[in-house]
Design a protein around this motif. Structure first.
Motif, PDB file in Angstrom:
ATOM      1  N   ASN A  51     -91.942   3.619  11.157  1.00 19.14           N
ATOM      2  CA  ASN A  51     -91.122   2.477  11.554  1.00 19.14           C
ATOM      3  C   ASN A  51     -89.828   2.507  10.782  1.00 19.14           C
ATOM      4  O   ASN A  51     -89.843   2.508   9.561  1.00 19.14           O
ATOM      5  CB  ASN A  51     -91.835   1.165  11.229  1.00 19.14           C
ATOM      6  N   ARG A  53     -86.511   0.359  10.110  1.00 12.52           N
ATOM      7  CA  ARG A  53     -85.991  -0.986  10.343  1.00 12.52           C
ATOM      8  C   ARG A  53     -84.562  -1.081   9.843  1.00 12.52           C
ATOM      9  O   ARG A  53     -84.296  -0.786   8.694  1.00 12.52           O
ATOM     10  CB  ARG A  53     -86.878  -2.008   9.655  1.00 12.52           C
ATOM     11  N   THR A  91     -93.157   3.020   6.644  1.00 13.38           N
ATOM     12  CA  THR A  91     -92.143   2.025   6.996  1.00 13.38           C
ATOM     13  C   THR A  91     -90.893   2.291   6.173  1.00 13.38           C
ATOM     14  O   THR A  91     -90.970   2.391   4.944  1.00 13.38           O
ATOM     15  CB  THR A  91     -92.636   0.609   6.682  1.00 13.38           C
ATOM     16  N   GLN A  93     -87.214   0.793   5.413  1.00 10.55           N
ATOM     17  CA  GLN A  93     -86.308  -0.349   5.582  1.00 10.55           C
ATOM     18  C   GLN A  93     -84.937   0.050   5.045  1.00 10.55           C
ATOM     19  O   GLN A  93     -84.810   0.356   3.868  1.00 10.55           O
ATOM     20  CB  GLN A  93     -86.854  -1.541   4.802  1.00 10.55           C
TER      21      GLN A  93
ATOM     22  N   SER B  84     -92.889  -6.846   8.115  1.00 13.27           N
ATOM     23  CA  SER B  84     -93.046  -5.418   8.361  1.00 13.27           C
ATOM     24  C   SER B  84     -94.332  -4.945   7.710  1.00 13.27           C
ATOM     25  O   SER B  84     -94.846  -5.579   6.793  1.00 13.27           O
ATOM     26  CB  SER B  84     -91.858  -4.654   7.808  1.00 13.27           C
ATOM     27  N   ILE B  93     -95.613  -4.683  13.898  1.00  7.70           N
ATOM     28  CA  ILE B  93     -94.290  -4.926  14.468  1.00  7.70           C
ATOM     29  C   ILE B  93     -94.421  -5.357  15.915  1.00  7.70           C
ATOM     30  O   ILE B  93     -95.185  -4.766  16.669  1.00  7.70           O
ATOM     31  CB  ILE B  93     -93.416  -3.673  14.321  1.00  7.70           C
TER      32      ILE B  93
END
Lengths: 250, 292
Positions: A51, A53, A91, A93, B84, B93
């Motif tokens: 992911n 972001r 993830t 960010q 998240s 998500i």
């Protein structure tokens, strides 16, 4: 300038890292191996979920594109077959981008790709997910101006000064000098690509002879980058040393 | 997605018994916050709040858009919260959990609907152009107290943010970059902050700033939002436990005291940051703002 890395800043995630280089700042976290959802489960290998972001707003096709690139690269270095039917959740960010990022007139997803890869790798290393190899990655930009050599891991300011660009390339190499990823944008011939590729390989992979790499690449008087693999080893070494000091003291 | 691990019966009994003996797991007083850290980024409008192990990053950004036709004289202000998987693997998500919905609703009520930000000041040309301000709240590490931490982060980021200046000539508006003119702060009317009280029915105890373990054991919660002048912006109660109205009044008194401490802390950090940016004391000359 070598990138800065702060390891395990988060308490909850299995492995995490903050990474800052050329004013790109990214926070990465890895959870894994964890339980996978039924529909994503694969009988013989681990599922990897990436992911990305953005700092501002919700994810757009640009982030989805980066996710696919990262997914395929990371899948080739994680030993997915040794942890089947699990999930490795990565993830990333983005915390801040240099102000010039949007004004460069080039494909901005390529500019951030090496930084994302490094962050993901650092977080993976400290989550103890089994890995096959390490990966280092670098950006090479070839300007239109005649006589100006290719820029290696340039900062946004340097890019601003040297624009417009003929082509930009991102290369990623594993520790054993195998190319894992190449993304190129722009107009270029094979010779140019080959030159860029060699430059990138030199910076990414450690030379056995211990030649001071990056010496040939003078960017505005300062030597561009030190060897990325060496940097990575230093980061890991300092972290392991800190964790093992209870043993050393006796 | 794996579910959040539920707290075991033993842990639950331990926390409850400790509360009966007037103790909290981390030795804090019942009305004490965990140590709070607030740092600002290099850019304007980025606030990083660490409340114990909870960590929230708020980021304010601005762009120019057309205002909605029914609100010609107002700018647009949005608060976007998205959990998240970084904070906990149980967050997925695109599929908001209850906690996420409650968080965004409370922030909406506390900050947007209480008119903390003067949206009329974001208007550039009525009906044609206005600033659209958005605050992105990134929950990075989760150990309870998300509402309090997010509210602090958003308010601190709003107070830290500077929007670019504009010149209006008839129907034309020019947005000036940072290099051309010093950006100006937002007009903030008051600073609401949230204080969450966790209620334990059997022990009849209210805890301020519960951590994740205590949040799983509590029977109810009261979220009080007020500013340092003692004006209550909203009170929300969740959970099934019944509470004594007088106890809620008492909560607002404690909240006021906490909010005063917090606003003082935020202001001190903002001043520190301003002093750091204002090296040489030249910022006052750059400012195009008129004294009111």
């Amino acid at each position: 300038m070598a990138p800065e890395a702060l390891l395990s800043p988060l308490h909850r995630a299995d492995g995490s890292a903050t990474y800052t280089h050329n004013r790109y700042s990214i926070l990465g976290a890895v959870n894994g191996p964890i339980e996978v959802q039924r529909r994503d489960e694969m009988p013989e290998e681990a599922t990897i979920e990436v992911n990305v972001r953005p700092a501002v707003g919700v994810g757009s096709p640009k982030e989805r594109h980066l996710e696919t690139l990262l997914h395929s690269t990371l899948r080739s270095i994680i030993l997915v077959r040794s942890i089947p039917r699990t999930l490795v959740q990565i993830t990333l960010q983005i915390r801040s981008l240099p102000e010039e990022d949007a004004m460069l007139g080039v494909n901005t997803s390529l500019l951030i790709l090496p930084h994302l890869l490094h962050t993901a790798l650092l977080a993976l290393l400290f989550s103890s997910v089994p890995l096959r190899a390490i990966v280092t990655s670098v950006l090479v930009a070839i300007p239109f101006t005649k006589g100006a050599g290719p820029l290696l891991a340039p900062s946004a300011k340097e890019l601003m000064r040297a624009k417009p660009f003929k082509s930009i390339h991102v290369f990623a190499f594993s520790g054993d000098r195998k190319m894992l990823l190449n993304e190129s944008d722009g107009v270029f011939g094979f010779e140019e690509w080959d030159e860029a590729c060699e430059m990138a390989e030199e910076v990414c992979c450690k030379e056995e002879g211990g030649v001071g790499l990056g010496e040939g690449m003078e960017v505005d008087g300062q030597s561009a980058t030190e060897n990325l693999e060496q940097w990575l080893r230093e980061v890991v070494k300092s972290k392991v040393e800190r964790e093992q000091r209870w043993r050393v003291a006796t | 997605m794996p579910r959040e691990a539920e707290i075991s019966l033993n842990e639950r009994a331990f926390i409850q018994q400790a509360l009966q003996e007037d103790l909290r797991l981390d030795g804090r007083a019942f009305d004490a916050f965990r140590p709070l850290q607030l740092t600002f980024g290099d850019e304007y409008g980025v606030a990083d709040v660490q409340l114990g192990k909870t960590r929230v990053i708020a980021r304010v950004s601005v762009e120019v858009t057309t205002p909605p036709p029914e609100r010609k004289f107002d700018g647009v202000f949005q608060i976007i919260t998205e959990f998240s998987p970084m904070a906990s693997p149980a967050f997925e998500i695109g599929r908001p959990t209850d906690a996420e919905v409650i968080l965004s609703r409370i922030l909406e009520k506390a900050i947007r609907r209480s008119n903390a930000l003067d949206t009329e000041s974001l208007c550039i040309i009525a009906g044609l152009k206005c600033f659209a301000l958005r605050a992105d709240v990134h929950i990075v590490d989760h150990d309870g107290g998300l509402i309090d931490a997010s509210c602090i982060a958003v308010m601190a980021a709003l107070q830290h943010f500077r929007r670019p200046d504009v010149i209006v000539e008839g129907e034309r508006a020019t947005v000036l970059s940072v290099r051309e003119r010093e950006p100006i702060p937002l007009s903030i009317l008051h600073q609401p902050l949230c204080v969450t009280f966790s209620y334990f029915e059997d022990e009849d105890v209210f805890l301020v700033d519960a951590n994740a373990a205590e949040e799983q054991v509590r029977q109810g919660e009261v979220i009080v939002t007020m500013n340092r002048h003692g004006e209550v912006c909203q009170i929300a109660k969740y959970g099934g436990a019944t509470m004594d109205p007088l106890a809620i009044l008492n909560c607002t008194n404690i909240a006021l005291q906490k909010v005063r401490e917090l606003s003082k802390f935020i202001q001190a950090r903002l001043d520190e940051d301003a002093a750091k940016r204002n090296a040489g004391g030249l910022l006052a000359e750059l400012s195009a703002e008129n004294a009111r």
